[in-house]
Design a protein around this motif. Structure first.
Motif, PDB file in Angstrom:
ATOM      1  N   LYS A   3       0.765  -1.249  -0.051  1.00 19.68           N
ATOM      2  CA  LYS A   3       0.092   0.207  -0.056  1.00 19.68           C
ATOM      3  C   LYS A   3       0.734   1.198  -0.034  1.00 19.68           C
ATOM      4  CE  LYS A   3      -4.490  -0.760   2.211  1.00 19.68           C
ATOM      5  NZ  LYS A   3      -5.362  -0.396   3.352  1.00 19.68           N
ATOM      6  N   SER A   4       0.740   2.374  -1.065  1.00 17.52           N
ATOM      7  CA  SER A   4       1.483   3.322  -0.785  1.00 17.52           C
ATOM      8  C   SER A   4       0.502   4.333  -0.826  1.00 17.52           C
ATOM      9  CB  SER A   4       2.251   3.655  -2.158  1.00 17.52           C
ATOM     10  OG  SER A   4       1.646   3.696  -3.409  1.00 17.52           O
ATOM     11  N   THR A   5       0.932   5.538  -0.728  1.00 14.23           N
ATOM     12  CA  THR A   5      -0.150   6.744  -0.430  1.00 14.23           C
ATOM     13  C   THR A   5      -0.919   6.833  -1.847  1.00 14.23           C
ATOM     14  OG1 THR A   5       1.946   7.775   0.563  1.00 14.23           O
ATOM     15  CG2 THR A   5      -0.274   9.226  -0.009  1.00 14.23           C
ATOM     16  N   TRP A   6      -0.358   6.436  -2.898  1.00 14.90           N
ATOM     17  CA  TRP A   6      -0.909   6.670  -4.228  1.00 14.90           C
ATOM     18  C   TRP A   6      -1.813   5.720  -4.982  1.00 14.90           C
ATOM     19  CZ3 TRP A   6      -0.616  11.558  -4.330  1.00 14.90           C
ATOM     20  CH2 TRP A   6       0.523  12.152  -3.837  1.00 14.90           C
ATOM     21  N   ASN A   7      -1.342   4.298  -4.552  1.00 12.69           N
ATOM     22  CA  ASN A   7      -2.174   3.399  -5.341  1.00 12.69           C
ATOM     23  C   ASN A   7      -3.587   3.032  -4.674  1.00 12.69           C
ATOM     24  OD1 ASN A   7      -1.296   1.727  -3.038  1.00 12.69           O
ATOM     25  ND2 ASN A   7      -0.359   0.237  -4.221  1.00 12.69           N
ATOM     26  N   ASN A   8      -3.750   3.544  -3.440  1.00  6.82           N
ATOM     27  CA  ASN A   8      -5.055   3.457  -3.082  1.00  6.82           C
ATOM     28  C   ASN A   8      -5.984   5.056  -3.117  1.00  6.82           C
ATOM     29  OD1 ASN A   8      -5.540   0.731  -2.216  1.00  6.82           O
ATOM     30  ND2 ASN A   8      -3.740   1.283  -1.075  1.00  6.82           N
ATOM     31  N   ALA A  24      -5.566   5.208 -29.926  1.00  2.70           N
ATOM     32  CA  ALA A  24      -4.447   6.201 -29.920  1.00  2.70           C
ATOM     33  C   ALA A  24      -3.300   5.577 -29.131  1.00  2.70           C
ATOM     34  CB  ALA A  24      -4.897   7.482 -29.061  1.00  2.70           C
ATOM     35  N   SER A  25      -2.182   5.761 -29.306  1.00  2.00           N
ATOM     36  CA  SER A  25      -0.799   5.279 -28.579  1.00  2.00           C
ATOM     37  C   SER A  25      -0.691   5.835 -27.501  1.00  2.00           C
ATOM     38  CB  SER A  25       0.194   5.373 -29.487  1.00  2.00           C
ATOM     39  OG  SER A  25       1.277   5.009 -28.793  1.00  2.00           O
ATOM     40  N   VAL A  26      -1.087   5.458 -26.094  1.00  4.41           N
ATOM     41  CA  VAL A  26      -0.899   6.279 -24.819  1.00  4.41           C
ATOM     42  C   VAL A  26       0.250   5.807 -23.991  1.00  4.41           C
ATOM     43  CG1 VAL A  26      -2.236   6.592 -22.724  1.00  4.41           C
ATOM     44  CG2 VAL A  26      -3.463   6.455 -24.774  1.00  4.41           C
ATOM     45  N   ILE A  27       0.886   6.601 -23.287  1.00  2.80           N
ATOM     46  CA  ILE A  27       1.965   6.629 -22.402  1.00  2.80           C
ATOM     47  C   ILE A  27       1.248   7.170 -20.747  1.00  2.80           C
ATOM     48  CG2 ILE A  27       4.316   6.968 -21.605  1.00  2.80           C
ATOM     49  CD1 ILE A  27       4.197   5.738 -24.333  1.00  2.80           C
ATOM     50  N   ALA A  28       1.135   6.071 -20.198  1.00  5.08           N
ATOM     51  CA  ALA A  28       0.752   6.510 -18.674  1.00  5.08           C
ATOM     52  C   ALA A  28       1.747   6.624 -17.702  1.00  5.08           C
ATOM     53  CB  ALA A  28      -0.393   5.516 -18.430  1.00  5.08           C
ATOM     54  N   THR A  29       2.145   7.738 -17.138  1.00  5.96           N
ATOM     55  CA  THR A  29       3.234   7.729 -16.264  1.00  5.96           C
ATOM     56  C   THR A  29       2.726   7.978 -14.897  1.00  5.96           C
ATOM     57  OG1 THR A  29       3.508  10.217 -16.567  1.00  5.96           O
ATOM     58  CG2 THR A  29       4.398   8.798 -18.377  1.00  5.96           C
ATOM     59  N   ASP A  30       3.591   7.349 -14.052  1.00  8.16           N
ATOM     60  CA  ASP A  30       3.392   7.922 -12.706  1.00  8.16           C
ATOM     61  C   ASP A  30       4.680   7.617 -11.676  1.00  8.16           C
ATOM     62  OD1 ASP A  30       0.555   8.224 -10.537  1.00  8.16           O
ATOM     63  OD2 ASP A  30       2.374   7.874  -9.452  1.00  8.16           O
ATOM     64  N   PHE A  31       4.843   8.511 -10.695  1.00  7.87           N
ATOM     65  CA  PHE A  31       6.149   8.111 -10.153  1.00  7.87           C
ATOM     66  C   PHE A  31       6.423   7.089  -9.145  1.00  7.87           C
ATOM     67  CE2 PHE A  31       6.607   9.657  -5.631  1.00  7.87           C
ATOM     68  CZ  PHE A  31       4.946  10.085  -5.533  1.00  7.87           C
ATOM     69  N   ASP A  32       5.127   6.728  -8.889  1.00  7.25           N
ATOM     70  CA  ASP A  32       4.846   5.380  -8.068  1.00  7.25           C
ATOM     71  C   ASP A  32       5.023   4.283  -8.564  1.00  7.25           C
ATOM     72  OD1 ASP A  32       4.008   3.838  -5.757  1.00  7.25           O
ATOM     73  OD2 ASP A  32       2.265   4.741  -5.404  1.00  7.25           O
ATOM     74  N   SER A  33       5.832   3.521  -8.353  1.00  7.76           N
ATOM     75  CA  SER A  33       5.877   2.133  -9.213  1.00  7.76           C
ATOM     76  C   SER A  33       4.806   1.145  -8.596  1.00  7.76           C
ATOM     77  CB  SER A  33       7.380   1.548  -8.984  1.00  7.76           C
ATOM     78  OG  SER A  33       7.420   1.259  -7.459  1.00  7.76           O
ATOM     79  N   ASN A  34       4.225   1.174  -7.543  1.00  5.86           N
ATOM     80  CA  ASN A  34       3.242   0.612  -7.194  1.00  5.86           C
ATOM     81  C   ASN A  34       1.989   0.566  -8.056  1.00  5.86           C
ATOM     82  OD1 ASN A  34       4.186  -0.838  -4.617  1.00  5.86           O
ATOM     83  ND2 ASN A  34       4.441   1.366  -3.846  1.00  5.86           N
ATOM     84  N   ASP A  41       9.026  10.064 -13.009  1.00  2.00           N
ATOM     85  CA  ASP A  41       8.760  11.235 -12.017  1.00  2.00           C
ATOM     86  C   ASP A  41       8.926  12.343 -12.880  1.00  2.00           C
ATOM     87  OD1 ASP A  41       8.764  13.144 -10.145  1.00  2.00           O
ATOM     88  OD2 ASP A  41      10.346  12.247  -8.802  1.00  2.00           O
ATOM     89  N   ILE A  42       7.880  13.054 -13.091  1.00  2.00           N
ATOM     90  CA  ILE A  42       7.690  14.120 -14.074  1.00  2.00           C
ATOM     91  C   ILE A  42       8.736  15.436 -13.623  1.00  2.00           C
ATOM     92  CG2 ILE A  42       5.798  15.335 -13.451  1.00  2.00           C
ATOM     93  CD1 ILE A  42       6.912  15.041 -17.015  1.00  2.00           C
ATOM     94  N   THR A  43       9.037  15.417 -12.363  1.00  2.00           N
ATOM     95  CA  THR A  43       9.924  16.285 -11.755  1.00  2.00           C
ATOM     96  C   THR A  43      11.515  16.141 -11.877  1.00  2.00           C
ATOM     97  OG1 THR A  43       9.977  15.676  -9.574  1.00  2.00           O
ATOM     98  CG2 THR A  43       8.264  17.089  -9.941  1.00  2.00           C
ATOM     99  N   GLN A  44      11.506  14.601 -12.060  1.00  2.00           N
ATOM    100  CA  GLN A  44      13.006  14.277 -12.194  1.00  2.00           C
ATOM    101  C   GLN A  44      12.874  13.300 -13.709  1.00  2.00           C
ATOM    102  OE1 GLN A  44      15.539  13.164  -8.994  1.00  2.00           O
ATOM    103  NE2 GLN A  44      13.667  13.695  -7.710  1.00  2.00           N
ATOM    104  N   PRO A  45      12.627  13.668 -14.856  1.00  3.04           N
ATOM    105  CA  PRO A  45      12.366  12.852 -15.957  1.00  3.04           C
ATOM    106  C   PRO A  45      13.465  12.040 -16.053  1.00  3.04           C
ATOM    107  CG  PRO A  45      12.082  14.936 -16.745  1.00  3.04           C
ATOM    108  CD  PRO A  45      12.365  15.097 -14.999  1.00  3.04           C
ATOM    109  N   THR A  46      13.723  10.705 -16.894  1.00  4.80           N
ATOM    110  CA  THR A  46      14.890   9.969 -17.358  1.00  4.80           C
ATOM    111  C   THR A  46      15.587  11.021 -18.151  1.00  4.80           C
ATOM    112  OG1 THR A  46      13.035   8.444 -17.615  1.00  4.80           O
ATOM    113  CG2 THR A  46      15.149   7.805 -18.387  1.00  4.80           C
ATOM    114  N   PRO A  47      16.892  11.220 -17.638  1.00  2.47           N
ATOM    115  CA  PRO A  47      17.844  11.856 -18.394  1.00  2.47           C
ATOM    116  C   PRO A  47      18.725  11.106 -19.678  1.00  2.47           C
ATOM    117  CG  PRO A  47      18.790  10.729 -16.590  1.00  2.47           C
ATOM    118  CD  PRO A  47      17.561  10.446 -16.461  1.00  2.47           C
ATOM    119  N   ALA A  48      19.118  11.787 -20.465  1.00  7.31           N
ATOM    120  CA  ALA A  48      19.922  11.276 -21.588  1.00  7.31           C
ATOM    121  C   ALA A  48      21.196  10.719 -21.088  1.00  7.31           C
ATOM    122  CB  ALA A  48      20.432  12.299 -22.698  1.00  7.31           C
ATOM    123  N   THR A  49      21.355   9.374 -21.376  1.00  6.96           N
ATOM    124  CA  THR A  49      22.863   8.845 -20.713  1.00  6.96           C
ATOM    125  C   THR A  49      23.534   7.817 -22.011  1.00  6.96           C
ATOM    126  OG1 THR A  49      21.445   6.745 -20.340  1.00  6.96           O
ATOM    127  CG2 THR A  49      21.790   8.019 -18.473  1.00  6.96           C
TER     128      THR A  49
END
Lengths: 57, 455
Positions: free
Chosen positions: B250-255, B304-314, B337-345
């Motif tokens: 249970k995380s704050t977000w998945n419920n 439509a091709s949809v990307i569903a993002t959330d920072f909570d892996s749960n 996490d849109i505040t720290q999106p995947t960087p270029a590596t």
């Protein structure tokens, strides 16, 4: 024989795989033996373990 | 002068490389790989794997775009709408990718071939399932050889999955830190003692950590590996990974929707407004930022091709499971996490692209998100508007005012430094980049929904 080794040779770790293969062989042997002994005491379930057999060549 | 260049991530394999030409992706196959490629086709392995949807199909083209004398053939693989990375996947996505990799190795061995590499970079998610994309990964197996990709497989898949099971570590974070996989030595040190009593973990992790990359031994001369040995190793890994599951936590977000103060009436009303607006706009790609369990992603057009993002892996783990169960294949859930999106590596920061540079959508959904960014993370409204305008042409966004119980909760134990967090300021910031097409208050709440279009 052409080898396109672009992973470093240690990646395959021959020695490790030899040991793991031998250990898995031994485990399998032990399991088969154990299942054979168990079969005298436990009623066989219906055969449903062939689900992956269609993947065999 | 030929201006074509190999893709910046495609330089390691001497068998060939990927390049882009006229908005299509191609793969150059070198003469060095001729015999391997021929076996891949003539053994029927390619046909079999394509038929089952395990690998990406390609069209063979007789055009040497590079005029290279090493050229053997050119492949044009099917298009993949969105490239994602393991550092954005949840546990079950990595597990499914691992099982696919093992299945391919096993099928290849049945046909006298083998997977020469086993990295998660060769797997993408397409139509809701993992698919192998590197057509040059298969080579002929010669009796007596080991599986060269064994250690790579363990590092990229098995070890992060085990750390998630035994330590509640999130696989996307592990693979963000360890881009090329988690070494056995680190995994072995972190796993609890009881794992030494499990033959699979003892052999594939602890023993591997102990032996490292030892290669020269008398043992290897005495006993030669066979394809049967490798099949046993692969099947053993398959049953080990198959049994790995993480507990539903249970995380704050998945419920969030089940347990929070948000009323059902508010949610129903919001769903009705979003549904009616969606019928008035055209879009073929969309992103749902802060998708939670994907309740609103699922309202989007099924074509439509949809990307569903959330920072909570749960949340992403639940969403991935429910999409699989309901056979919904147009939504790709990703832990972002849109505040720290995947960087270029990678080499020259070009091998793996950043999330923002991969993001260009016809429509963005940002529902019940803005207060988390503005108040939770102190990001100004103008910065948020700017980022959204960079990644989507149309936007459905919800504004949540300060007197909303959720925002009041967030401000309860901290100083209110957010003087500029108000509906007027929000509209000013967003109308710098967007035109407001529709605006509607959500009944049973003091929240407002906007449909906007980029200027």
């Amino acid at each position: 024989m052409t080898h396109l080794l672009y992973l470093d040779p240690g990646s395959g770790s021959y020695f490790l795989q030899v040991i793991i293969a031998a250990a898995i062989g031994a485990l399998f042997y032990f399991k088969t033996g154990w299942n054979w002994i168990k079969s005298f005491f436990v009623k066989q379930p219906p055969e449903d373990s062939k689900k992956n057999n269609n993947e065999q060549p | 002068m030929n201006s074509l260049k190999p893709h910046p991530a495609s330089f390691r394999d001497p068998a060939g490389f990927v390049y882009k030409k006229d908005e299509s992706i191609y793969r150059f196959v070198s003469n060095k790989y001729k015999e391997e490629f021929t076996s891949f086709i003539t053994t029927g392995l390619y046909k079999e794997l394509v038929a089952e949807g395990f690998i990406i199909p390609f069209e063979q083209i007789a055009e040497n775009h590079f005029n290279d004398k090493e050229w053997f053939t050119t492949l044009k693989p099917n298009y993949i709408p969105f490239i994602s990375y393991a550092s954005e996947w949840c546990f079950d996505q990595l597990k499914d990718a691992a099982l696919l990799t093992l299945k391919l190795s096993r099928r290849a061995l049945y046909k006298g071939m083998i997977l020469k590499d086993a990295t998660h970079l060769n797997i993408q998610f397409l139509h809701g399932a993992p698919v192998h994309i590197d057509s040059l990964s298969f080579e002929r197996y010669h009796e007596g050889e080991s599986w060269a990709a064994y250690r790579q497989f363990c590092e990229c898949f098995l070890n992060p999955l085990l750390l998630a099971v035994y330590h509640n570590m999130e696989v996307h974070k592990l693979l963000t830190a360890y881009k090329e996989g988690v070494p056995a030595s680190i995994t072995s040190g972190l796993l609890p003692f009881k794992t030494k009593l499990k033959p699979s973990i003892l052999l594939h992790v602890h023993l591997q950590a102990k032996l490292g990359g030892k290669t020269n031994s008398h043992e290897t001369k005495k006993r030669k590996l066979t394809s049967k040995d490798l099949l046993h190793i692969i099947q053993h890994l398959e049953s080990c990974i198959q049994a790995l599951n993480i507990k539903k936590t249970k995380s704050t977000w998945n419920n969030y929707y089940d347990e929070t103060i948000l009323s059902t009436n508010y949610l129903t009303a919001k769903r009705e407004i979003v549904t009616s607006w969606l019928t008035t706009i055209h879009y073929s790609t969309a992103v749902d930022l802060g998708a939670n369990k994907g309740e609103f992603s699922e309202l989007l057009n099924k074509n439509a091709s949809v990307i569903a993002t959330d920072f909570d892996s749960n949340c992403i783990q639940s969403l991935y499971g429910s999409l699989k169960n309901n056979s919904i294949t147009n939504i790709l859930p990703l832990v972002i996490d849109i505040t720290q999106p995947t960087p270029a590596t990678g080499w020259n920061n070009e091998e793996q692209q950043s999330f923002v540079s991969r993001s260009q959508y016809d429509l963005g959904l940002a529902l019940a998100l803005i207060h988390h960014l503005a108040i939770g993370k102190n990001i100004s409204l103008i910065q948020i508007a700017q980022l959204f305008s960079n990644i989507c042409s149309k936007l459905i966004i919800e504004f949540i005012p300060k007197d909303d119980p959720k925002v009041a909760d967030m401000l309860q134990n901290r100083k209110d430094i957010f003087e500029k967090y108000a509906i007027g300021e929000f509209e000013n910031a967003f109308t710098t980049y967007f035109n407001v097409i529709k605006k509607e208050g959500i009944p049973h709440s003091n929240r407002t929904l906007y449909l906007m279009e980029k200027k």
